[in-house]
Design an enzyme around this catalytic site. Structure first.
Site, PDB file in Angstrom:
ATOM      1  N   CYS A  63       0.831  -1.212   0.000  1.00 38.21           N
ATOM      2  CA  CYS A  63       0.000   0.000   0.000  1.00 38.21           C
ATOM      3  C   CYS A  63       0.860   1.254   0.000  1.00 38.21           C
ATOM      4  O   CYS A  63       0.332   2.352   0.142  1.00 38.21           O
ATOM      5  CB  CYS A  63      -0.913   0.000   1.222  1.00 38.21           C
ATOM      6  SG  CYS A  63       0.009   0.095   2.772  1.00 38.21           S
ATOM      7  N   CYS A  66       4.933   1.512   3.859  1.00 39.70           N
ATOM      8  CA  CYS A  66       6.303   1.426   4.382  1.00 39.70           C
ATOM      9  C   CYS A  66       7.133   2.612   3.905  1.00 39.70           C
ATOM     10  O   CYS A  66       7.953   3.147   4.651  1.00 39.70           O
ATOM     11  CB  CYS A  66       6.937   0.094   3.992  1.00 39.70           C
ATOM     12  SG  CYS A  66       6.136  -1.303   4.801  1.00 39.70           S
ATOM     13  N   CYS A 168       4.535  -7.344   4.676  1.00 40.96           N
ATOM     14  CA  CYS A 168       4.190  -7.935   3.375  1.00 40.96           C
ATOM     15  C   CYS A 168       5.420  -8.584   2.743  1.00 40.96           C
ATOM     16  O   CYS A 168       5.362  -9.713   2.256  1.00 40.96           O
ATOM     17  CB  CYS A 168       3.620  -6.879   2.430  1.00 40.96           C
ATOM     18  SG  CYS A 168       2.100  -6.141   3.012  1.00 40.96           S
ATOM     19  N   CYS A 202       3.623  -3.455  10.167  1.00 32.44           N
ATOM     20  CA  CYS A 202       2.756  -2.914   9.122  1.00 32.44           C
ATOM     21  C   CYS A 202       2.338  -1.504   9.511  1.00 32.44           C
ATOM     22  O   CYS A 202       1.345  -1.335  10.184  1.00 32.44           O
ATOM     23  CB  CYS A 202       1.534  -3.828   8.959  1.00 32.44           C
ATOM     24  SG  CYS A 202       0.450  -3.418   7.586  1.00 32.44           S
ATOM     25  N   HIS A 239       4.668  -7.983  24.764  1.00 38.29           N
ATOM     26  CA  HIS A 239       4.056  -8.104  26.086  1.00 38.29           C
ATOM     27  C   HIS A 239       5.109  -7.979  27.199  1.00 38.29           C
ATOM     28  O   HIS A 239       4.819  -7.419  28.264  1.00 38.29           O
ATOM     29  CB  HIS A 239       3.372  -9.478  26.128  1.00 38.29           C
ATOM     30  CG  HIS A 239       2.723  -9.863  27.395  1.00 38.29           C
ATOM     31  ND1 HIS A 239       1.539  -9.321  27.832  1.00 38.29           N
ATOM     32  CD2 HIS A 239       3.089 -10.780  28.331  1.00 38.29           C
ATOM     33  CE1 HIS A 239       1.189  -9.890  28.968  1.00 38.29           C
ATOM     34  NE2 HIS A 239       2.116 -10.785  29.297  1.00 38.29           N
ATOM     35  N   CYS A 242       5.655  -4.360  27.858  1.00 37.50           N
ATOM     36  CA  CYS A 242       4.464  -3.503  27.877  1.00 37.50           C
ATOM     37  C   CYS A 242       4.274  -2.878  29.263  1.00 37.50           C
ATOM     38  O   CYS A 242       4.215  -3.587  30.270  1.00 37.50           O
ATOM     39  CB  CYS A 242       3.218  -4.304  27.493  1.00 37.50           C
ATOM     40  SG  CYS A 242       1.739  -3.252  27.446  1.00 37.50           S
ATOM     41  N   CYS A 258      -4.831  -3.168  30.748  1.00 37.34           N
ATOM     42  CA  CYS A 258      -4.336  -4.270  29.921  1.00 37.34           C
ATOM     43  C   CYS A 258      -5.470  -4.790  29.046  1.00 37.34           C
ATOM     44  O   CYS A 258      -6.587  -5.002  29.518  1.00 37.34           O
ATOM     45  CB  CYS A 258      -3.815  -5.382  30.839  1.00 37.34           C
ATOM     46  SG  CYS A 258      -3.441  -6.901  29.941  1.00 37.34           S
ATOM     47  N   CYS A 264      -5.756  -8.530  22.493  1.00 35.91           N
ATOM     48  CA  CYS A 264      -4.398  -8.000  22.309  1.00 35.91           C
ATOM     49  C   CYS A 264      -3.431  -9.125  21.933  1.00 35.91           C
ATOM     50  O   CYS A 264      -3.386 -10.178  22.564  1.00 35.91           O
ATOM     51  CB  CYS A 264      -3.924  -7.334  23.601  1.00 35.91           C
ATOM     52  SG  CYS A 264      -2.302  -6.585  23.413  1.00 35.91           S
ATOM     53  N   CYS A 273       7.990  -2.393  20.013  1.00 34.21           N
ATOM     54  CA  CYS A 273       7.114  -1.203  19.947  1.00 34.21           C
ATOM     55  C   CYS A 273       7.019  -0.427  21.269  1.00 34.21           C
ATOM     56  O   CYS A 273       7.035   0.809  21.245  1.00 34.21           O
ATOM     57  CB  CYS A 273       5.699  -1.580  19.482  1.00 34.21           C
ATOM     58  SG  CYS A 273       5.636  -2.086  17.769  1.00 34.21           S
ATOM     59  N   CYS A 285       0.414   1.876  19.609  1.00 34.17           N
ATOM     60  CA  CYS A 285      -0.965   1.384  19.592  1.00 34.17           C
ATOM     61  C   CYS A 285      -1.551   1.266  21.003  1.00 34.17           C
ATOM     62  O   CYS A 285      -2.618   1.808  21.300  1.00 34.17           O
ATOM     63  CB  CYS A 285      -1.028   0.030  18.878  1.00 34.17           C
ATOM     64  SG  CYS A 285      -0.374   0.115  17.201  1.00 34.17           S
ATOM     65  N   CYS A 292      -2.816  -4.356  20.585  1.00 33.27           N
ATOM     66  CA  CYS A 292      -1.864  -4.698  19.521  1.00 33.27           C
ATOM     67  C   CYS A 292      -2.541  -5.721  18.615  1.00 33.27           C
ATOM     68  O   CYS A 292      -3.022  -6.763  19.090  1.00 33.27           O
ATOM     69  CB  CYS A 292      -0.600  -5.292  20.149  1.00 33.27           C
ATOM     70  SG  CYS A 292       0.458  -6.111  18.933  1.00 33.27           S
ATOM     71  N   CYS A 295       0.699  -6.780  14.056  1.00 35.58           N
ATOM     72  CA  CYS A 295       1.044  -6.523  12.653  1.00 35.58           C
ATOM     73  C   CYS A 295       2.442  -7.031  12.294  1.00 35.58           C
ATOM     74  O   CYS A 295       2.756  -7.129  11.108  1.00 35.58           O
ATOM     75  CB  CYS A 295       0.896  -5.042  12.317  1.00 35.58           C
ATOM     76  SG  CYS A 295       2.212  -3.994  12.951  1.00 35.58           S
TER      77      CYS A 295
HETATM   78  S1  SF4 Z   1      -1.980  -4.617  26.830  1.00 36.06           S
HETATM   79 FE1  SF4 Z   1      -1.403  -6.417  25.574  1.00 36.06          FE
HETATM   80  S2  SF4 Z   1       0.824  -6.396  25.486  1.00 36.06           S
HETATM   81 FE2  SF4 Z   1       0.205  -5.005  27.144  1.00 36.06          FE
HETATM   82  S3  SF4 Z   1       0.274  -6.290  28.982  1.00 36.06           S
HETATM   83 FE3  SF4 Z   1      -1.802  -6.381  28.232  1.00 36.06          FE
HETATM   84  S4  SF4 Z   1      -1.862  -8.191  26.871  1.00 36.06           S
HETATM   85 FE4  SF4 Z   1       0.301  -7.672  27.219  1.00 36.06          FE
HETATM   86  S1  SF4 Z   2      -0.106  -3.625  16.094  1.00 30.95           S
HETATM   87 FE1  SF4 Z   2       1.312  -4.315  17.700  1.00 30.95          FE
HETATM   88  S2  SF4 Z   2       3.205  -4.869  16.585  1.00 30.95           S
HETATM   89 FE2  SF4 Z   2       1.974  -3.578  15.217  1.00 30.95          FE
HETATM   90  S3  SF4 Z   2       2.677  -1.470  15.588  1.00 30.95           S
HETATM   91 FE3  SF4 Z   2       0.928  -1.798  16.949  1.00 30.95          FE
HETATM   92  S4  SF4 Z   2       1.826  -2.457  18.883  1.00 30.95           S
HETATM   93 FE4  SF4 Z   2       3.416  -2.714  17.306  1.00 30.95          FE
END
Ligand code: SF4
Ligand code: SF4
Length: 310
Positions: A63, A66, A168, A202, A239, A242, A258, A264, A273, A285, A292, A295
């Site tokens: 798309c 990137c 991709c 992505c 995770h 996170c 969470c 997620c 990330c 995100c 999440c 991606c």
């Molecule tokens: S929001 Fe998602 S990545 Fe963050 S602690 Fe919870 S399950 Fe794990």
């Molecule tokens: S969807 Fe998950 S892996 Fe993709 S950019 Fe968001 S937090 Fe990162």
């Protein structure tokens, strides 16, 4: 933009800054770009070498996200300026001033002149149905259509390194999702694995991409995991880093907490990330109260669908 008008030069229609100015910018932007002191030292060494290897960027089933992601760093200068003027970006379908036959001639010249020395960046997956005719990169100088399928094979065979920029190219991504009518494949399926660096997400994260290019031209292949991803960015599950681990569970999208119960994919997805974030480290995100969607996961999107659980 702190650079004075008089210090800007034009060549081939593109805005240029001097090597010295670029180094000054890189030093002051190190945090935003995620560059360490070591990266900067490497960068200085690379820039001191006027024969830095060229980079050729081609796009397949994608798309263009990137390429847009790469352009996202805009202050005080842009990544296209970095790539065009400082690491020898020879061809990019969105950024190059040349197009059509001139572009094809340039690619063919770079392939011959710099055989084995250039870095090939591939954005998007590669359609193979109908002999690849669902995706034509351009017409070769002899007038025959050059399919993405053929272009990847021709260029990758001569490139020193190949970067699969984004999910991709690295794993098939959205074009490779069911039913995949053009039979796309990802790079590992048609290119020698030992020269490919996979940078899933992505879109591709611009800091990952810039750092990998620098590493390839300064020290060589980074340490990769079993999926061909640099361990520096993909060694731990999202995770694990996170900041919402251990917080109370959000009950709906948009609520703080969470999002384990909302679908997620952080517990399955390897990427940094939470540390590098997006938009120059502004947010990401989960920081925006969204789960999440995985991606960067090898099976994205099918293997992580549905994205939400309610
Ligand atoms: S929001 Fe998602 S990545 Fe963050 S602690 Fe919870 S399950 Fe794990
Ligand atoms: S969807 Fe998950 S892996 Fe993709 S950019 Fe968001 S937090 Fe990162």
């Amino acid at each position: 933009m702190e650079f004075k008008e008089k210090s800007l030069k034009r060549r081939n229609g593109s805005m240029r800054i001097t090597r010295r100015e670029f180094l000054k910018w890189a030093a002051t932007s190190a945090a935003a770009l995620g560059l360490s002191q070591l990266d900067l030292l490497r960068l200085e060494k690379v820039l001191a070498d006027s024969s830095a290897p060229p980079v050729i960027w081609i796009q397949g089933a994608s798309c263009s996200g990137c390429a847009i992601s790469l352009l996202n760093v805009t202050d005080p200068t842009t990544v296209d300026d970095v790539l065009l003027n400082h690491i020898s970006l020879k061809y990019h379908p969105n950024l190059s001033a040349v197009a059509g036959h001139m572009a094809m001639e340039k690619i063919e010249y770079e392939m011959i002149d710099k055989m084995g020395q250039f870095i090939l960046v591939v954005e998007g997956s590669v359609p193979t149905s109908a002999n690849g005719k669902y995706c034509i990169v351009g017409e070769k100088t002899d007038g025959t259509p050059w399919t993405m399928y053929q272009a990847v094979q021709d260029l990758a065979a001569k490139a020193k390194y190949v970067i699969a920029a984004g999910t991709c190219a690295a794993f098939g991504g959205i074009p490779g999702g069911n039913p995949n009518p053009t039979s796309v494949v990802h790079l590992d399926e048609i290119v020698e694995k030992n020269k490919v660096v996979n940078l899933p997400a992505c879109p591709v994260h611009p800091t990952h991409l810039v750092k990998v290019i620098l590493e390839l031209i300064s020290t060589g292949m980074p340490a990769l995991d079993g999926e061909g991803r640099p361990k520096a960015f993909f060694s731990r599950k999202l995770h694990s880093n996170c900041p919402r681990r251990g917080t109370s569970r959000a009950k709906k999208i948009g609520e703080f907490g969470c999002m384990n119960g909302l679908g997620c994919n952080g517990p399955n997805t390897y990427i940094d990330c939470p540390l590098v974030k997006w938009n120059n480290g502004v947010n990401w995100c989960i920081g925006s109260n969204h789960p999440c969607i995985g991606c960067a996961y090898p099976g994205f999107p099918d293997a992580v669908s549905p994205f939400y659980k309610f």
